[in-house]
Every structure is written in structure tokens, then in C-alpha cells.
Design an enzyme around this catalytic site. Structure first.
Site, PDB file in Angstrom:
ATOM      1  N   GLU A   1      -8.827  -1.037  -2.328  1.00 43.15           N
ATOM      2  CA  GLU A   1      -9.133   0.408  -2.388  1.00 43.15           C
ATOM      3  C   GLU A   1     -10.465   0.731  -1.711  1.00 43.15           C
ATOM      4  O   GLU A   1     -10.588   1.752  -1.023  1.00 43.15           O
ATOM      5  CB  GLU A   1      -9.134   0.907  -3.840  1.00 43.15           C
ATOM      6  CG  GLU A   1      -7.812   0.740  -4.592  1.00 43.15           C
ATOM      7  CD  GLU A   1      -6.589   1.208  -3.810  1.00 43.15           C
ATOM      8  OE1 GLU A   1      -6.690   2.170  -3.028  1.00 43.15           O
ATOM      9  OE2 GLU A   1      -5.517   0.592  -3.969  1.00 43.15           O
TER      10      GLU A   1
ATOM     11  N   CYS B   1       0.861  -1.173   0.000  1.00 47.67           N
ATOM     12  CA  CYS B   1       0.000   0.000   0.000  1.00 47.67           C
ATOM     13  C   CYS B   1       0.899   1.226   0.000  1.00 47.67           C
ATOM     14  O   CYS B   1       1.912   1.244   0.704  1.00 47.67           O
ATOM     15  CB  CYS B   1      -0.867  -0.028   1.251  1.00 47.67           C
ATOM     16  SG  CYS B   1      -1.927   1.407   1.412  1.00 47.67           S
TER      17      CYS B   1
ATOM     18  N   HIS C   1     -10.107   1.092   1.923  1.00 47.16           N
ATOM     19  CA  HIS C   1      -9.612   2.410   2.366  1.00 47.16           C
ATOM     20  C   HIS C   1     -10.774   3.368   2.664  1.00 47.16           C
ATOM     21  O   HIS C   1     -10.676   4.206   3.558  1.00 47.16           O
ATOM     22  CB  HIS C   1      -8.729   3.053   1.282  1.00 47.16           C
ATOM     23  CG  HIS C   1      -7.294   2.609   1.314  1.00 47.16           C
ATOM     24  ND1 HIS C   1      -6.479   2.784   2.417  1.00 47.16           N
ATOM     25  CD2 HIS C   1      -6.510   2.036   0.371  1.00 47.16           C
ATOM     26  CE1 HIS C   1      -5.266   2.316   2.149  1.00 47.16           C
ATOM     27  NE2 HIS C   1      -5.256   1.852   0.904  1.00 47.16           N
TER      28      HIS C   1
END
Ligand code: NI
Length: 182
Positions: A154, A110, A157
Site C-alpha cells: 500500500e 491488487c 501505491h
């Protein structure tokens, strides 16, 4: 001129917030950040440019990593040498997923985590993601394998989740009978 994005480090509390839905029209600032993210992710996967601009290779970014808690993700997927598919999803939602699970054998990385974290991150082998493009048109993609992992990483996140949260601390590695390693 290329100017590197300011990507938050894992210790930043903003990475742990639940992001809010983005509203349309997107601001010019948001559109500009999206464009810069696409460029930076692409350059980071082209060796000489990655070296030139000192970029760590990455295929995805989510807005919270840029300090903005809006539900926007960007993925740049190298489908063959030097050929990239770009995905920008605003307010993405996983609407279906496979029973089959996979994990990246080398683990995940990441751009907000500047260290190696060992362990397999279990992910759905295939997901269907719905969302909007930057103009507010509805879009949908069916992602498999590496791209499926990227979407799940993603979207995590946006919910304040980092990949290592999903590594089992008592048993960080799976074998091939337990999960398909890619
Ligand atoms: Ni990440």
C-alpha cells in the site's frame, strides 16, 4: 446502503504519481471514503458478501487507487475466521525493517490489477510503520508476515509503484534458499 467504490485500473496514470502528504483535519469526503474502503475490504473477504456485491477479495487500498493523490492507506487484515483488524494510516512511513526478506508464494494481487501476474515480490519480513490516525494522532505499528507485505504494497501505491514493478523479469521466482516464501 452499500455502494461500491470506483477503483482505478492499472492503466490510469494517476496510479503512477507520487502522492502528497494529507493535511489535518481530513475532509468529510476523505473520512467517508476511508469508511467505505474499510467496509468494502471487509465485505470482500467474507464469502457470501463478496459474492453478493461482486467484490474481488482484497486486504488493502491506497487513496491513489480512488483517484486521490493523498498519502492515506487502509488495510483490513483477517486475523482469524471472520475477525478483522483495521488499519488506517495517514502519511505512513516505514521507520525500520528487517534484514530478512519474504515473498507471498502465490504472488500478490491488487484491486487495480484485474489480471493474474505471476512472480514473487520480495518484501521485508517485518516493518515498523509510523503515521497518523484520521484525527491526526501519531500512531505506530509493527507488522510481520502477510501484514508487513500489505503495508509495503500500500505504501508503494503512494509512490506510484505497482507490485509487479518489483518482480525480477529475468528471474520472477525465488526458491526457499533465496527468500522465505509464505
Ligand atoms: Ni494494490
Amino acid at each position: 446502503m452499500f455502494k461500491k467504490l470506483n477503483i482505478l485500473d492499472e492503466k490510469d496514470k494517476r496510479l503512477r504519481m507520487i502522492s502528497k502528504d494529507a493535511t489535518f483535519p481530513l475532509s468529510n469526503e476523505d473520512k467517508d471514503l476511508i469508511k467505505r474502503a474499510i467496509d468494502e475490504l471487509t465485505y470482500s473477504q467474507i464469502e457470501n458478501l463478496a459474492e453478493k456485491y461482486e467484490l474481488r477479495p482484497g486486504m488493502g487500498l491506497a487513496f491513489p487507487q480512488l483517484g486521490l493523490n493523498k498519502r492515506i492507506i487502509i488495510i483490513v487484515h483477517e486475523v482469524e475466521d471472520g475477525v478483522f483488524d483495521e488499519y488506517v494510516f495517514v502519511n505512513p512511513k516505514i521507520i525500520s525493517y528487517s534484514n530478512e526478506m519474504i515473498a507471498a508464494d502465490v504472488g500478490e494481487g491488487c484491486l487495480s490489477v484485474n489480471r493474474e501476474v505471476e512472480g514473487h515480490v520480495p518484501r521485508y519480513a517485518r516493518v515498523t510503520v509510523e503515521g497518523y490516525d484520521i484525527d491526526g494522532n501519531k500512531i505506530k505499528v509493527r507488522a510481520r508476515e502477510e501484514l508487513s507485505i500489505a503495508f509495503q504494497h500500500e505504501i508503494d501505491h503512494l509512490n506510484g509503484i505497482l507490485f509487479y514493478d518489483r518482480i525480477n523479469k529475468d528471474k520472477p521466482f525465488f526458491n526457499e534458499n533465496e527468500i522465505r516464501l509464505i
